[in-house]
Design a protein around this motif. Structure first.
Motif, PDB file in Angstrom:
ATOM      1  N   VAL A  44       0.813  -1.217   0.000  1.00 41.56           N
ATOM      2  CA  VAL A  44       0.000   0.000   0.000  1.00 41.56           C
ATOM      3  C   VAL A  44       0.850   1.272   0.000  1.00 41.56           C
ATOM      4  O   VAL A  44       0.702   2.129  -0.865  1.00 41.56           O
ATOM      5  CB  VAL A  44      -0.955   0.010   1.216  1.00 41.56           C
ATOM      6  N   VAL A  45       1.724   1.390   0.960  1.00 41.10           N
ATOM      7  CA  VAL A  45       2.450   2.643   1.154  1.00 41.10           C
ATOM      8  C   VAL A  45       3.518   2.859   0.085  1.00 41.10           C
ATOM      9  O   VAL A  45       3.586   3.924  -0.541  1.00 41.10           O
ATOM     10  CB  VAL A  45       3.081   2.693   2.564  1.00 41.10           C
ATOM     11  N   GLN A  46       4.351   1.881  -0.129  1.00 43.44           N
ATOM     12  CA  GLN A  46       5.473   2.040  -1.051  1.00 43.44           C
ATOM     13  C   GLN A  46       5.037   2.389  -2.479  1.00 43.44           C
ATOM     14  O   GLN A  46       5.561   3.333  -3.047  1.00 43.44           O
ATOM     15  CB  GLN A  46       6.341   0.794  -1.033  1.00 43.44           C
ATOM     16  N   PRO A  47       4.083   1.684  -3.076  1.00 43.05           N
ATOM     17  CA  PRO A  47       3.693   2.058  -4.438  1.00 43.05           C
ATOM     18  C   PRO A  47       3.163   3.493  -4.527  1.00 43.05           C
ATOM     19  O   PRO A  47       3.489   4.225  -5.456  1.00 43.05           O
ATOM     20  CB  PRO A  47       2.594   1.047  -4.797  1.00 43.05           C
ATOM     21  N   ARG A  48       2.350   3.891  -3.560  1.00 44.39           N
ATOM     22  CA  ARG A  48       1.791   5.244  -3.578  1.00 44.39           C
ATOM     23  C   ARG A  48       2.894   6.275  -3.385  1.00 44.39           C
ATOM     24  O   ARG A  48       2.945   7.285  -4.078  1.00 44.39           O
ATOM     25  CB  ARG A  48       0.735   5.363  -2.474  1.00 44.39           C
ATOM     26  N   THR A  49       3.796   6.013  -2.472  1.00 42.23           N
ATOM     27  CA  THR A  49       4.875   6.948  -2.178  1.00 42.23           C
ATOM     28  C   THR A  49       5.839   7.051  -3.348  1.00 42.23           C
ATOM     29  O   THR A  49       6.278   8.139  -3.703  1.00 42.23           O
ATOM     30  CB  THR A  49       5.629   6.509  -0.905  1.00 42.23           C
ATOM     31  N   LEU A  50       6.185   5.934  -3.960  1.00 40.50           N
ATOM     32  CA  LEU A  50       7.098   5.954  -5.099  1.00 40.50           C
ATOM     33  C   LEU A  50       6.517   6.742  -6.261  1.00 40.50           C
ATOM     34  O   LEU A  50       7.229   7.499  -6.923  1.00 40.50           O
ATOM     35  CB  LEU A  50       7.444   4.529  -5.532  1.00 40.50           C
ATOM     36  N   GLU A  51       5.234   6.590  -6.506  1.00 40.00           N
ATOM     37  CA  GLU A  51       4.609   7.326  -7.605  1.00 40.00           C
ATOM     38  C   GLU A  51       4.639   8.828  -7.324  1.00 40.00           C
ATOM     39  O   GLU A  51       4.952   9.629  -8.213  1.00 40.00           O
ATOM     40  CB  GLU A  51       3.164   6.853  -7.828  1.00 40.00           C
ATOM     41  N   GLN A  52       4.338   9.225  -6.097  1.00 37.95           N
ATOM     42  CA  GLN A  52       4.393  10.648  -5.739  1.00 37.95           C
ATOM     43  C   GLN A  52       5.814  11.182  -5.849  1.00 37.95           C
ATOM     44  O   GLN A  52       6.032  12.301  -6.309  1.00 37.95           O
ATOM     45  CB  GLN A  52       3.850  10.871  -4.329  1.00 37.95           C
ATOM     46  N   LEU A  53       6.777  10.403  -5.455  1.00 40.37           N
ATOM     47  CA  LEU A  53       8.173  10.820  -5.540  1.00 40.37           C
ATOM     48  C   LEU A  53       8.600  10.988  -6.999  1.00 40.37           C
ATOM     49  O   LEU A  53       9.268  11.963  -7.342  1.00 40.37           O
ATOM     50  CB  LEU A  53       9.076   9.802  -4.836  1.00 40.37           C
ATOM     51  N   ARG A  54       8.202  10.052  -7.852  1.00 43.28           N
ATOM     52  CA  ARG A  54       8.526  10.174  -9.285  1.00 43.28           C
ATOM     53  C   ARG A  54       7.931  11.453  -9.865  1.00 43.28           C
ATOM     54  O   ARG A  54       8.586  12.169 -10.618  1.00 43.28           O
ATOM     55  CB  ARG A  54       8.003   8.962 -10.042  1.00 43.28           C
ATOM     56  N   GLU A  55       6.674  11.742  -9.527  1.00 40.47           N
ATOM     57  CA  GLU A  55       6.028  12.958 -10.022  1.00 40.47           C
ATOM     58  C   GLU A  55       6.754  14.199  -9.529  1.00 40.47           C
ATOM     59  O   GLU A  55       6.978  15.144 -10.283  1.00 40.47           O
ATOM     60  CB  GLU A  55       4.568  13.001  -9.570  1.00 40.47           C
ATOM     61  N   ARG A  56       7.116  14.205  -8.281  1.00 42.78           N
ATOM     62  CA  ARG A  56       7.793  15.359  -7.689  1.00 42.78           C
ATOM     63  C   ARG A  56       9.160  15.583  -8.315  1.00 42.78           C
ATOM     64  O   ARG A  56       9.591  16.712  -8.535  1.00 42.78           O
ATOM     65  CB  ARG A  56       7.935  15.165  -6.179  1.00 42.78           C
ATOM     66  N   GLN A 110      10.014  14.958 -11.347  1.00 43.44           N
ATOM     67  CA  GLN A 110       9.882  15.422 -12.716  1.00 43.44           C
ATOM     68  C   GLN A 110       9.555  16.911 -12.787  1.00 43.44           C
ATOM     69  O   GLN A 110       9.761  17.535 -13.807  1.00 43.44           O
ATOM     70  CB  GLN A 110       8.815  14.609 -13.444  1.00 43.44           C
ATOM     71  N   ARG A 111       9.047  17.473 -11.703  1.00 46.02           N
ATOM     72  CA  ARG A 111       8.731  18.902 -11.671  1.00 46.02           C
ATOM     73  C   ARG A 111       9.960  19.677 -11.218  1.00 46.02           C
ATOM     74  O   ARG A 111      10.680  19.232 -10.330  1.00 46.02           O
ATOM     75  CB  ARG A 111       7.598  19.180 -10.684  1.00 46.02           C
ATOM     76  N   PRO A 112      10.206  20.859 -11.792  1.00 42.10           N
ATOM     77  CA  PRO A 112      11.330  21.671 -11.314  1.00 42.10           C
ATOM     78  C   PRO A 112      11.013  22.227  -9.922  1.00 42.10           C
ATOM     79  O   PRO A 112       9.856  22.367  -9.543  1.00 42.10           O
ATOM     80  CB  PRO A 112      11.434  22.794 -12.342  1.00 42.10           C
ATOM     81  N   ALA A 113      12.065  22.512  -9.197  1.00 42.69           N
ATOM     82  CA  ALA A 113      11.882  23.110  -7.871  1.00 42.69           C
ATOM     83  C   ALA A 113      11.183  24.456  -8.039  1.00 42.69           C
ATOM     84  O   ALA A 113      11.598  25.267  -8.864  1.00 42.69           O
ATOM     85  CB  ALA A 113      13.226  23.292  -7.187  1.00 42.69           C
ATOM     86  N   PRO A 114      10.110  24.735  -7.279  1.00 41.63           N
ATOM     87  CA  PRO A 114       9.352  25.959  -7.493  1.00 41.63           C
ATOM     88  C   PRO A 114      10.179  27.227  -7.300  1.00 41.63           C
ATOM     89  O   PRO A 114      10.042  28.180  -8.054  1.00 41.63           O
ATOM     90  CB  PRO A 114       8.228  25.888  -6.461  1.00 41.63           C
ATOM     91  N   TRP A 115      11.067  27.239  -6.343  1.00 37.79           N
ATOM     92  CA  TRP A 115      11.846  28.456  -6.092  1.00 37.79           C
ATOM     93  C   TRP A 115      12.856  28.700  -7.213  1.00 37.79           C
ATOM     94  O   TRP A 115      13.187  29.822  -7.544  1.00 37.79           O
ATOM     95  CB  TRP A 115      12.548  28.405  -4.744  1.00 37.79           C
ATOM     96  N   LEU A 116      13.328  27.648  -7.842  1.00 38.12           N
ATOM     97  CA  LEU A 116      14.326  27.793  -8.897  1.00 38.12           C
ATOM     98  C   LEU A 116      13.706  28.251 -10.216  1.00 38.12           C
ATOM     99  O   LEU A 116      14.377  28.825 -11.057  1.00 38.12           O
ATOM    100  CB  LEU A 116      15.055  26.461  -9.093  1.00 38.12           C
ATOM    101  N   SER A 117      12.405  28.024 -10.374  1.00 42.56           N
ATOM    102  CA  SER A 117      11.758  28.402 -11.629  1.00 42.56           C
ATOM    103  C   SER A 117      11.395  29.886 -11.681  1.00 42.56           C
ATOM    104  O   SER A 117      10.995  30.378 -12.726  1.00 42.56           O
ATOM    105  CB  SER A 117      10.516  27.540 -11.854  1.00 42.56           C
ATOM    106  N   ARG A 118      11.544  30.611 -10.603  1.00 43.52           N
ATOM    107  CA  ARG A 118      11.244  32.046 -10.606  1.00 43.52           C
ATOM    108  C   ARG A 118      12.345  32.794 -11.343  1.00 43.52           C
ATOM    109  O   ARG A 118      13.533  32.599 -11.090  1.00 43.52           O
ATOM    110  CB  ARG A 118      11.155  32.566  -9.175  1.00 43.52           C
ATOM    111  N   PRO A 119      11.964  33.703 -12.248  1.00 45.95           N
ATOM    112  CA  PRO A 119      12.975  34.449 -13.014  1.00 45.95           C
ATOM    113  C   PRO A 119      13.914  35.248 -12.114  1.00 45.95           C
ATOM    114  O   PRO A 119      15.114  35.326 -12.373  1.00 45.95           O
ATOM    115  CB  PRO A 119      12.144  35.379 -13.896  1.00 45.95           C
ATOM    116  N   GLY A 120      13.399  35.826 -11.053  1.00 45.49           N
ATOM    117  CA  GLY A 120      14.244  36.614 -10.150  1.00 45.49           C
ATOM    118  C   GLY A 120      15.339  35.780  -9.509  1.00 45.49           C
ATOM    119  O   GLY A 120      16.477  36.230  -9.354  1.00 45.49           O
ATOM    120  N   VAL A 121      15.015  34.552  -9.158  1.00 42.77           N
ATOM    121  CA  VAL A 121      16.007  33.662  -8.544  1.00 42.77           C
ATOM    122  C   VAL A 121      17.073  33.297  -9.566  1.00 42.77           C
ATOM    123  O   VAL A 121      18.269  33.310  -9.263  1.00 42.77           O
ATOM    124  CB  VAL A 121      15.327  32.395  -7.974  1.00 42.77           C
TER     125      VAL A 121
END
Length: 103
Positions: free
Chosen positions: A57-69, A71-82
């Motif tokens: 139960v836990v591992q499959p759900r957690t692994l999928e969330q981790l994979r999704e996370r 693949q997304r860029p870090a929110p603070w790094l995507s800001r033009p000012g940063v």
């Protein structure tokens, strides 16, 4: 006087036994202890149940969330000012390094 053992198997020993990671002699001793100690036998059953729940139960759900996370860029790094700030900082550090070398 009680016939119950005065010591119990550690959580590490129970986990290792569950995973089949104990050396043969330690496994033999642990299994002999489990045959005499209902408290440790119950803890081993709970450990097995928890491990099964985690892997199903836990591992499959957690692994999928981790994979999704990942693949997304870090929110603070995507800001033009940063990004501009990091570029300016890199330039300043390079200039200071060059100044220190040629001083």
């Amino acid at each position: 006087m009680s016939s119950e053992p005065q010591h119990h198997l550690s959580a590490l020993t129970l986990d290792s036994l569950q995973m089949g990671a104990l050396p043969p002699e330690e496994e033999r001793q642990a299994r002999a202890h489990l045959a005499q100690c209902p408290a440790c036998a119950e803890r081993l059953t709970e450990t097995a149940s928890s491990a099964e729940h985690f892997s199903k139960v836990v591992q499959p759900r957690t692994l999928e969330q981790l994979r999704e996370r990942m693949q997304r860029p870090a929110p603070w790094l995507s800001r033009p000012g940063v990004r501009w700030g990091l570029a300016v900082l890199a330039g300043v550090l390079a200039a200071l390094g060059g100044w220190a070398v040629f001083r």
